[in-house]
Every structure is written in structure tokens, then in C-alpha cells.
Design an enzyme around this catalytic site. Structure first.
Site, PDB file in Angstrom:
ATOM      1  N   GLU A 160      36.536  48.516  36.998  1.00  0.00           N
ATOM      2  CA  GLU A 160      36.541  49.058  35.640  1.00  0.00           C
ATOM      3  C   GLU A 160      35.265  48.710  34.894  1.00  0.00           C
ATOM      4  OE1 GLU A 160      41.365  48.528  35.144  1.00  0.00           O
ATOM      5  OE2 GLU A 160      40.028  47.659  33.657  1.00  0.00           O
ATOM      6  N   CYS A 195      30.935  46.370  29.100  1.00  0.00           N
ATOM      7  CA  CYS A 195      31.586  45.271  29.813  1.00  0.00           C
ATOM      8  C   CYS A 195      31.720  45.691  31.275  1.00  0.00           C
ATOM      9  CB  CYS A 195      32.949  45.018  29.176  1.00  0.00           C
ATOM     10  SG  CYS A 195      33.849  43.694  29.962  1.00  0.00           S
ATOM     11  N   CYS A 210      40.313  39.657  41.322  1.00  0.00           N
ATOM     12  CA  CYS A 210      39.834  38.310  40.992  1.00  0.00           C
ATOM     13  C   CYS A 210      40.805  37.300  41.590  1.00  0.00           C
ATOM     14  CB  CYS A 210      39.750  38.124  39.481  1.00  0.00           C
ATOM     15  SG  CYS A 210      39.059  36.519  39.011  1.00  0.00           S
ATOM     16  N   CYS A 255      44.237  33.973  36.226  1.00  0.00           N
ATOM     17  CA  CYS A 255      44.530  33.546  34.852  1.00  0.00           C
ATOM     18  C   CYS A 255      45.814  34.254  34.413  1.00  0.00           C
ATOM     19  CB  CYS A 255      43.372  33.891  33.922  1.00  0.00           C
ATOM     20  SG  CYS A 255      41.840  33.070  34.412  1.00  0.00           S
ATOM     21  N   CYS A 314      45.907  37.514  32.210  1.00  0.00           N
ATOM     22  CA  CYS A 314      44.952  38.571  32.583  1.00  0.00           C
ATOM     23  C   CYS A 314      45.566  39.522  33.605  1.00  0.00           C
ATOM     24  CB  CYS A 314      43.692  37.915  33.147  1.00  0.00           C
ATOM     25  SG  CYS A 314      42.550  39.077  33.918  1.00  0.00           S
ATOM     26  N   GLY A 351      36.700  39.978  37.605  1.00  0.00           N
ATOM     27  CA  GLY A 351      36.059  39.054  38.530  1.00  0.00           C
ATOM     28  C   GLY A 351      35.397  37.859  37.880  1.00  0.00           C
ATOM     29  N   GLU A 352      35.091  36.877  38.709  1.00  0.00           N
ATOM     30  CA  GLU A 352      34.391  35.660  38.272  1.00  0.00           C
ATOM     31  C   GLU A 352      32.942  35.752  38.777  1.00  0.00           C
ATOM     32  OE1 GLU A 352      34.624  32.716  36.412  1.00  0.00           O
ATOM     33  OE2 GLU A 352      32.575  32.741  37.173  1.00  0.00           O
ATOM     34  N   SER A 385      29.854  35.768  31.630  1.00  0.00           N
ATOM     35  CA  SER A 385      31.065  35.073  31.209  1.00  0.00           C
ATOM     36  C   SER A 385      31.775  34.465  32.411  1.00  0.00           C
ATOM     37  CB  SER A 385      31.998  36.064  30.509  1.00  0.00           C
ATOM     38  OG  SER A 385      33.200  35.422  30.163  1.00  0.00           O
ATOM     39  N   SER A 400      35.277  31.190  29.200  1.00  0.00           N
ATOM     40  CA  SER A 400      36.657  31.494  28.797  1.00  0.00           C
ATOM     41  C   SER A 400      37.385  30.175  28.614  1.00  0.00           C
ATOM     42  CB  SER A 400      37.363  32.303  29.890  1.00  0.00           C
ATOM     43  OG  SER A 400      36.713  33.520  30.072  1.00  0.00           O
ATOM     44  N   CYS A 436      41.474  44.074  30.390  1.00  0.00           N
ATOM     45  CA  CYS A 436      40.831  43.975  31.698  1.00  0.00           C
ATOM     46  C   CYS A 436      41.814  44.189  32.849  1.00  0.00           C
ATOM     47  CB  CYS A 436      40.196  42.601  31.809  1.00  0.00           C
ATOM     48  SG  CYS A 436      39.555  42.208  33.420  1.00  0.00           S
TER      49      CYS A 436
HETATM   50  S1  SF4 Z   1      40.335  36.292  33.052  1.00  0.00           S
HETATM   51 FE1  SF4 Z   1      38.513  36.646  34.325  1.00  0.00          FE
HETATM   52  S2  SF4 Z   1      38.492  34.888  35.729  1.00  0.00           S
HETATM   53 FE2  SF4 Z   1      40.581  34.976  34.883  1.00  0.00          FE
HETATM   54  S3  SF4 Z   1      41.764  36.241  36.348  1.00  0.00           S
HETATM   55 FE3  SF4 Z   1      40.961  37.618  34.761  1.00  0.00          FE
HETATM   56  S4  SF4 Z   1      39.047  38.425  35.629  1.00  0.00           S
HETATM   57 FE4  SF4 Z   1      39.578  36.550  36.781  1.00  0.00          FE
END
Ligand code: SF4
Length: 375
Positions: free
Chosen positions: A99, A112, A119, A123, A126, A169-170, A201, A223, A342
Site C-alpha cells: 500500500e 506514506c 510485517c 503490533c 496494526c 513493514g519495518e 519510521s 513508534s 495501514c
Molecule cells: S505498526 Fe509498523 S512495525 Fe508494527 S506491525 Fe504495523 S507495520 Fe509492522
């Protein structure tokens, strides 16, 4: 020929650094300035085909066309919110989808982008975190999101002034591709996002933080969401590895440039992390760290365990931070009508695929649907 150019895997033009592009051009017997022309067509004029690069010699264009595959992802879905937020669900060559979101403001437009498909960090608030990890994106897939979205946004008379690597993603679990893409985005004679216009981020991959300063020198966002280990362990499970104390220590040691701040992302979740006590503890955590706090009221998605706090609560939280001298911005939850949180569009697509697979197993082949309508 450069290492990149001699690889057996396909070579993507938007995966090449300036140096690698120059080497490729030279290895074909072309003058070095052709690399600058090509760079300019890609990143200033945002061309979407080699054919469109009209001042390049025909033979050179033909060779580019025959040697290098198309560099832009395919648009699987496009949604535009009543508030102007735009979201693309982009399909990559192997069928993975990611996305990209454009959030327009009066003065600016923020893009963004995603750095991974899915990911692994899970989290709990999320939507992407619920989907698991598929794979890292390559440099050209990261750059391709920016080129595609910027081209579309500018064609509609709007602008993209900032890029945030804050989508799926990270980024710091995909450092090589993310840093290579970051250097292309920041190139002054190309897309030209300056170091204040690009933000990386992270959920807090502490050992990699110094690399952000060294490799890109762009804005760093972390975050946070809580400064209490027992709460952050649930919201951001990565916290179990480094802990709040480790995060604060890393932030204090981070080599910030003059007049820069660390951006802290703090999603406000009703009854979880939005109390006056949470705000006061946050102030203690930030002591001595040049900071800007972005407060984001949770954007609920179907099936999420959390709720958005009352506006009054969010404003009170912000006021406590401000009274203590912190820079605290209360962000709008944008694009709620187009599933802009997200991972929501990708989640809908995966959900439909899972339903489809189930239905096929059950013998209901006739209800396969390829196109997902997001409600
Ligand atoms: S907030 Fe960011 S790091 Fe955490 S699960 Fe979602 S995409 Fe991954």
C-alpha cells in the site's frame, strides 16, 4: 560493468544508484551524460516508459527497452477519500501487494510508502501486523511507489512534498534496500526530497538507529505508543527485546543534527494509553531528548481490539505535554472512508483470497472473485 549490472537477476533501472547507472551506460559505449539524462527522465520528468524519453538516441532507448524490465508496480486498486487522501494498492511482479498513501494538506502532500510486504512485528493495534510477513521490498519497489504516486498526484495538479517510510513493514529490517532507495529519493538532481523531507519510521530496532543517521541523515520517527513496558510489550512486541529503558538510552545517544528532533509516533487508544498518568510518564521519558510528539487518535478497523478515544481526552493529553514544554501535534485520522489505516486494503485482499481458497476447497468454484470491493 558494475556489480549491479552484471547480476543474473533482472536489473531494474530504479534499483540503480547514480554510479551504477553511469557504469551501465558506459559499459554500453554511451557517453556518461546519457546517465544524467536517463536519471532526469526517471526522477524529474517522471517518465513511465523508455519510449517517452524523446531526447535519448533511438538505439539507446531500444537497448534499454530490451534489457531492462518495466519499473513501475501495477495499480491493483485506487481509492480517494472525501478528505482528499488517496490510497493505492500496488501489485508487484510476484503478485505481492503493498500500500501507498498520499495525504494532502494545505501546504504540503505527504506520501506514506511501504518497505516490506506484510510485517513480522505484529503490533497489536496494526492491521498489517495481523497479516504476517511476506518479504522485503527491493530498492526499485520502494522507489517505484514514489515515482508512480508522485506522477499521479502531480498530473492531478497536486504535489508531494514529503515522503515517510511509515507504511507496511519495518524499514530497519530491510536496511540495504531502504538505504539505497533513500539515497535515490534524496538525490538533489532527481526526486530531491531533502533530509528534512524524508522520514524513516521504526518500531525501535535499536542497534540499527545509528545507521539511519550515518546512511541517510533524514528524519527519524519512532513508534512509541506507551512508555510503560507492560503496555508497550503488548502494543509493540519488539519492546520485549529492548525495553523502554533501552529505547530511551538509544534516543539520548542518537546523533541528531543541529535543530533536529526525534519524532515520536503515539497512537492514542481509548483506555489503554490515553490517561493523564500516561502523558506525565511520557514527559519523564522524553526528558533531555529533543522531541516532537505526533498524537494520532486510533483509526479503528473491523476486528480491531481497540477504540478511538474521545476528542476531549486526546486534547487533554496534548495539553499536558504542551504545558511541560513538549512539541505535541494532534493529527487527524485521515481517509477513514477508504480504509486508510495501514494494511487495511491488503488485508481485505488477503481475506478475500483466503475465502476464495476455502471456497475452492469446498467446491464452490463459481464464487471466485478476483477484484475486491472495499466497503
Ligand atoms: S505498526 Fe509498523 S512495525 Fe508494527 S506491525 Fe504495523 S507495520 Fe509492522
Amino acid at each position: 560493468m558494475s556489480d549491479a549490472a552484471s547480476q543474473s537477476t533482472p536489473l531494474y533501472v530504479t534499483g540503480l544508484s547514480r554510479e551504477a547507472m553511469t557504469q551501465l551506460v558506459l559499459s554500453w559505449g554511451e557517453k556518461p551524460y546519457r546517465a544524467q539524462q536517463l536519471w532526469s527522465w526517471l526522477y524529474v520528468r517522471l517518465a513511465n516508459s523508455f519510449e517517452a524519453m524523446s531526447d535519448l538516441p533511438k538505439g539507446f532507448r531500444q537497448r534499454l527497452q530490451e534489457t531492462l524490465p518495466p519499473w513501475l508496480p501495477t495499480i491493483r486498486e485506487y481509492h480517494r477519500s472525501a478528505d482528499g487522501t488517496e490510497k493505492w494498492l500496488l501489485q508487484l511482479e510476484d503478485g505481492q501487494v503493498v500500500e501507498t498513501v498520499h495525504i494532502p494538506d494545505e501546504e504540503r502532500g505527504t506520501l506514506c510508502i511501504s518497505t516490506q510486504a506484510g510485517c513480522a512485528l505484529a503490533c497489536s493495534f496494526c492491521h498489517t501486523g495481523r497479516q504476517g510477513f511476506a518479504r522485503n521490498l527491493t530498492c526499485h519497489e520502494i522507489v517505484g511507489q514514489v515515482v508512480l504516486a508522485r506522477s499521479a498526484v502531480e498530473a492531478a495538479g497536486r504535489k508531494v512534498t514529503n515522503v515517510v517510510m511509515m507504511g507496511m513493514g519495518e524499514p530497519l529490517y530491510n536496511c540495504e534496500a531502504v538505504f539505497a532507495a533513500g539515497r535515490i529519493l534524496m538525490d538533489a538532481n532527481g526526486l530531491a526530497f531533502g533530509s528534512r523531507k524524508l522520514t524513516l519510521s521504526t518500531a525501535g530496532v535499536i542497534p540499527r538507529l545509528p545507521e539511519v543517521a550515518r546512511e541517510l541523515g533524514c528524519n527519524l520517527a519512532i513508534s512509541l505508543h506507551s512508555v510503560r513496558d507492560e503496555v508497550r510489550n503488548v502494543l509493540v512486541p519488539l519492546n520485549r527485546k529492548y525495553g523502554i529503558a533501552g529505547l530511551r538510552k538509544a534516543a539520548l545517544a542518537y546523533p541528531l543534527k543541529a535543530n533536529r528532533r526525534i519524532f515520536w509516533e503515539y497512537v492514542l487508544l481509548k483506555g489503554v494509553n490515553d490517561s493523564a498518568r500516561d502523558a506525565r510518564e511520557l514527559i519523564g521519558f522524553l526528558h533531555g531528548i529533543p522531541s516532537k510528539v505526533n498524537l494520532i487518535p486510533f483509526n479503528p478497523w473491523p476486528g480491531s481490539d481497540y477504540q478511538q478515544p474521545e476528542m476531549e481526552t486526546a486534547l487533554h493529553f496534548q495539553e499536558i505535554l504542551r504545558q511541560a514544554g513538549q512539541v505535541a501535534i494532534l493529527r487527524d485520522s485521515r481517509g477513514g472512508d477508504i480504509a486508510a489505516a495501514c494494511g487495511q486494503l491488503r488485508g481485505a485482499l488477503l481475506g478475500a483470497k483466503q475465502r476464495r481458497d476455502f471456497n475452492l476447497q469446498e467446491g464452490f468454484q463459481d464464487i471466485v472473485q478476483e477484484t475486491v470491493q472495499v466497503e
